[in-house]
Write a protein that holds these residues in place. Sequence first.
Motif, mmCIF file in Angstrom:
data_model
loop_
_atom_site.group_PDB
_atom_site.id
_atom_site.type_symbol
_atom_site.label_atom_id
_atom_site.label_comp_id
_atom_site.label_asym_id
_atom_site.label_seq_id
_atom_site.Cartn_x
_atom_site.Cartn_y
_atom_site.Cartn_z
ATOM 1 N N GLU A 1 7.391 -0.522 7.568
ATOM 2 C CA GLU A 1 6.152 -0.953 7.417
ATOM 3 C C GLU A 1 5.716 -2.211 8.131
ATOM 4 N N LEU B 1 0.984 -1.176 0.025
ATOM 5 C CA LEU B 1 0.003 0.110 -0.006
ATOM 6 C C LEU B 1 0.951 1.180 -0.091
ATOM 7 N N LYS C 1 10.892 -0.175 -6.519
ATOM 8 C CA LYS C 1 10.595 -0.706 -5.267
ATOM 9 C C LYS C 1 11.142 -2.126 -5.319
ATOM 10 N N ASP D 1 10.244 -1.227 3.080
ATOM 11 C CA ASP D 1 9.917 -0.971 1.848
ATOM 12 C C ASP D 1 10.852 -0.110 1.183
ATOM 13 N N GLU E 1 11.490 2.842 4.265
ATOM 14 C CA GLU E 1 9.997 3.105 4.727
ATOM 15 C C GLU E 1 9.748 1.942 5.496
ATOM 16 N N PHE F 1 0.796 -1.525 -5.081
ATOM 17 C CA PHE F 1 1.755 -1.802 -6.093
ATOM 18 C C PHE F 1 2.654 -2.862 -5.695
HETATM 19 MG MG MG Z 1 5.869 1.714 1.091
#
Ligand code: MG
Length: 299
Positions: free
Chosen positions: A144, A87, A190, A173, A142, A115
């Motif tokens: 998460e 997300l 990513k 991420d 990131e 994604f």
């Molecule tokens: Mg992320």
Amino acid sequence: VRYITCRYDNQEQVGIELETGVCLPGLSNDSAAKDWPADMLQLIDRGPSFWADLIEWLPSLTDCVVPSTSVDYLAPIIRPRKNIICLGLNYKDHAEEAFKASGKSVKEQQHPVVFTKSVTSVNGPFGNIELDDRITSELDWEVELGVVIGVGGKHIAEENAYEHVFGYTVLNDVSARDVQFRHRQYFLGKSLDGACPMGPVIVAQQSLPDVHDLTISCSVNGETKQSNNTSNQTFNIAQTISILSGIMTLEPGDIIATGTPSGVGYARKPPEFLQVGDLLKSEIEKIGAIENKIVAAVQ
Ligand code: MG
């Protein structure tokens, strides 16, 4: 229950983290432990009755508890069956910083941004992350909360969503911002090799009823960059599972990364990115912390 995948005595094992060490039923001679699954996906595939039963018989296994210092923690799921489902912009404060950083006006999210990250991005909880300057000069963090699906399904109602969750893990991420924005779709930026460190454990869903009230944080070289709470997600886990499964079948072992809070590098003034030698630490209360060193890629 705190599930782990680890290497012990040169063998990959699925185990359970205890206060006294790590229980590796694959090493036990106890009849209860025969047919112990060889990896986490096999364990997940056994289903809810197996997970519930093992709580009963695990404490009796005493011949297979080893010191936690004698195992190397690996990604709980070393090779997911499909891409990690992610997300975007799922914390309001991060959505605001992201819109501002790209010069756009702040919009409320009506639908989650979704994604994926390639399976080859999976990295261990303490694995090095290679920074390849041929690919990126804008490697970013990131932290998460990762949700691991235990029971698959389609059109899962919000009120039944948690019955489909196996457990929770910490992931980062890691994102190459130059690649991410250059190609319009997020996928490449990513999906760098090693850009999804995760672990160190999967905490069973039943063991973490307060999953939407956990401190989530990320630091670089000991300096806090992100600090928030999982209560601030725009789309909560039940809504996310309902929305995703309303469109595609969710399967056992699927991993959903539920978005990152504010404090990412590219939205800072001036922007900050990961450098060779940095230590990236990602932590969620009651689950644990992963620590990944940024190293130069061998070219
Ligand atoms: Mg992320």
